[in-house]
Design a protein around this motif. Structure first.
Motif, mmCIF file in Angstrom:
data_model
loop_
_atom_site.group_PDB
_atom_site.id
_atom_site.type_symbol
_atom_site.label_atom_id
_atom_site.label_comp_id
_atom_site.label_asym_id
_atom_site.label_seq_id
_atom_site.Cartn_x
_atom_site.Cartn_y
_atom_site.Cartn_z
ATOM 1 N N GLU A 171 0.799 -1.226 0.000
ATOM 2 C CA GLU A 171 0.000 0.000 0.000
ATOM 3 C C GLU A 171 0.834 1.280 0.000
ATOM 4 N N ASP A 172 2.144 1.146 0.075
ATOM 5 C CA ASP A 172 3.031 2.311 -0.062
ATOM 6 C C ASP A 172 3.287 2.653 -1.527
ATOM 7 N N THR A 173 2.812 1.807 -2.412
ATOM 8 C CA THR A 173 2.992 2.059 -3.843
ATOM 9 C C THR A 173 2.315 3.366 -4.240
ATOM 10 N N ALA A 174 3.097 4.256 -4.840
ATOM 11 C CA ALA A 174 2.581 5.577 -5.209
ATOM 12 C C ALA A 174 3.687 6.365 -5.903
ATOM 13 N N VAL A 175 3.298 7.502 -6.446
ATOM 14 C CA VAL A 175 4.278 8.488 -6.894
ATOM 15 C C VAL A 175 4.519 9.433 -5.713
ATOM 16 N N TYR A 176 5.778 9.635 -5.388
ATOM 17 C CA TYR A 176 6.150 10.456 -4.241
ATOM 18 C C TYR A 176 6.674 11.807 -4.717
ATOM 19 N N TYR A 177 6.201 12.854 -4.064
ATOM 20 C CA TYR A 177 6.565 14.228 -4.409
ATOM 21 C C TYR A 177 7.063 14.961 -3.161
ATOM 22 N N CYS A 178 7.969 15.887 -3.359
ATOM 23 C CA CYS A 178 8.321 16.781 -2.262
ATOM 24 C C CYS A 178 7.773 18.171 -2.563
ATOM 25 N N ASN A 179 7.650 18.948 -1.518
ATOM 26 C CA ASN A 179 7.038 20.275 -1.653
ATOM 27 C C ASN A 179 7.542 21.171 -0.537
ATOM 28 N N ALA A 180 7.687 22.439 -0.846
ATOM 29 C CA ALA A 180 8.079 23.436 0.151
ATOM 30 C C ALA A 180 6.850 24.249 0.540
ATOM 31 N N VAL A 181 6.613 24.373 1.815
ATOM 32 C CA VAL A 181 5.437 25.074 2.296
ATOM 33 C C VAL A 181 5.395 26.515 1.784
ATOM 34 N N ARG A 182 6.559 27.122 1.689
ATOM 35 C CA ARG A 182 6.599 28.528 1.274
ATOM 36 C C ARG A 182 6.215 28.691 -0.197
ATOM 37 N N TRP A 183 6.374 27.641 -0.991
ATOM 38 C CA TRP A 183 6.023 27.675 -2.407
ATOM 39 C C TRP A 183 5.098 26.496 -2.703
ATOM 40 N N PRO A 184 3.890 26.554 -2.241
ATOM 41 C CA PRO A 184 2.999 25.394 -2.312
ATOM 42 C C PRO A 184 2.611 24.967 -3.723
ATOM 43 N N ASP A 185 2.777 25.836 -4.695
ATOM 44 C CA ASP A 185 2.393 25.477 -6.063
ATOM 45 C C ASP A 185 3.555 24.903 -6.869
ATOM 46 N N SER A 186 4.713 24.791 -6.257
ATOM 47 C CA SER A 186 5.881 24.261 -6.964
ATOM 48 C C SER A 186 6.027 22.777 -6.660
ATOM 49 N N TRP A 187 5.943 21.972 -7.690
ATOM 50 C CA TRP A 187 6.051 20.518 -7.550
ATOM 51 C C TRP A 187 7.056 19.989 -8.558
ATOM 52 N N GLY A 188 7.731 18.942 -8.179
ATOM 53 C CA GLY A 188 8.608 18.249 -9.105
ATOM 54 C C GLY A 188 7.818 17.235 -9.910
ATOM 55 N N GLN A 189 8.548 16.400 -10.631
ATOM 56 C CA GLN A 189 7.894 15.398 -11.468
ATOM 57 C C GLN A 189 7.494 14.160 -10.664
ATOM 58 N N GLY A 190 8.026 14.059 -9.459
ATOM 59 C CA GLY A 190 7.731 12.904 -8.618
ATOM 60 C C GLY A 190 8.616 11.723 -8.955
ATOM 61 N N THR A 191 8.615 10.747 -8.074
ATOM 62 C CA THR A 191 9.349 9.511 -8.308
ATOM 63 C C THR A 191 8.465 8.333 -7.919
ATOM 64 N N GLN A 192 8.390 7.354 -8.803
ATOM 65 C CA GLN A 192 7.488 6.209 -8.610
ATOM 66 C C GLN A 192 8.123 5.183 -7.680
ATOM 67 N N VAL A 193 7.371 4.770 -6.677
ATOM 68 C CA VAL A 193 7.760 3.663 -5.811
ATOM 69 C C VAL A 193 6.715 2.571 -5.971
ATOM 70 N N THR A 194 7.167 1.409 -6.373
ATOM 71 C CA THR A 194 6.267 0.271 -6.544
ATOM 72 C C THR A 194 6.722 -0.842 -5.618
ATOM 73 N N VAL A 195 5.843 -1.231 -4.730
ATOM 74 C CA VAL A 195 6.139 -2.312 -3.788
ATOM 75 C C VAL A 195 5.369 -3.545 -4.243
ATOM 76 N N SER A 196 6.104 -4.535 -4.667
ATOM 77 C CA SER A 196 5.461 -5.724 -5.223
ATOM 78 C C SER A 196 6.406 -6.904 -5.131
ATOM 79 N N SER A 197 5.819 -8.080 -4.969
ATOM 80 C CA SER A 197 6.638 -9.300 -4.961
ATOM 81 C C SER A 197 6.681 -9.912 -6.348
#
Length: 114
Positions: free
Chosen positions: A88-114
């Protein structure tokens, strides 16, 4: 210009670990609260962890005790160490700065699977 570049994701087995990185430019990460979010398919983006100048850290209940947020001021980078990963941790992960809430990166995919 504020930029955020996430990296470090990939395919990992349940119970495994991965460390995500968020390299920031255009501002200093220690000057503002930095947060990691994730978005799974069909779900809304949710807050995972945050690091507040101090530093203090906060975590979503679902990741408490498994994830650790940190920052390296010299590298102007924020990390998310993810241990004991679950499917259930599978997702695209993004970081964000509170001071610039509209600025987002492209994210990085984490897939947890056997």
């Amino acid at each position: 210009q504020v930029q955020l570049v996430e990296s470090g994701g990939g395919l990992v087995q349940p119970g495994g670990s991965v460390r995500l990185s968020c390299v920031a430019s255009g501002f200093i990460v220690s000057s503002t609260t930095m947060r990691w979010y994730r978005q799974a398919p069909g779900k809304e983006r949710e807050l995972v962890a945050g690091i507040i100048p101090g530093p203090y850290t906060i975590y979503a209940d679902s990741v408490k005790g498994r994830f650790t947020i940190s920052r390296d001021n010299a590298k102007n980078t924020v990390y998310l160490q993810m241990n004991s990963l679950k499917i259930e941790d599978t997702a695209v992960y993004y970081c964000n700065a509170v001071r610039w809430p509209d600025s987002w990166g492209q994210g990085t995919q984490v897939t947890v699977s056997s």
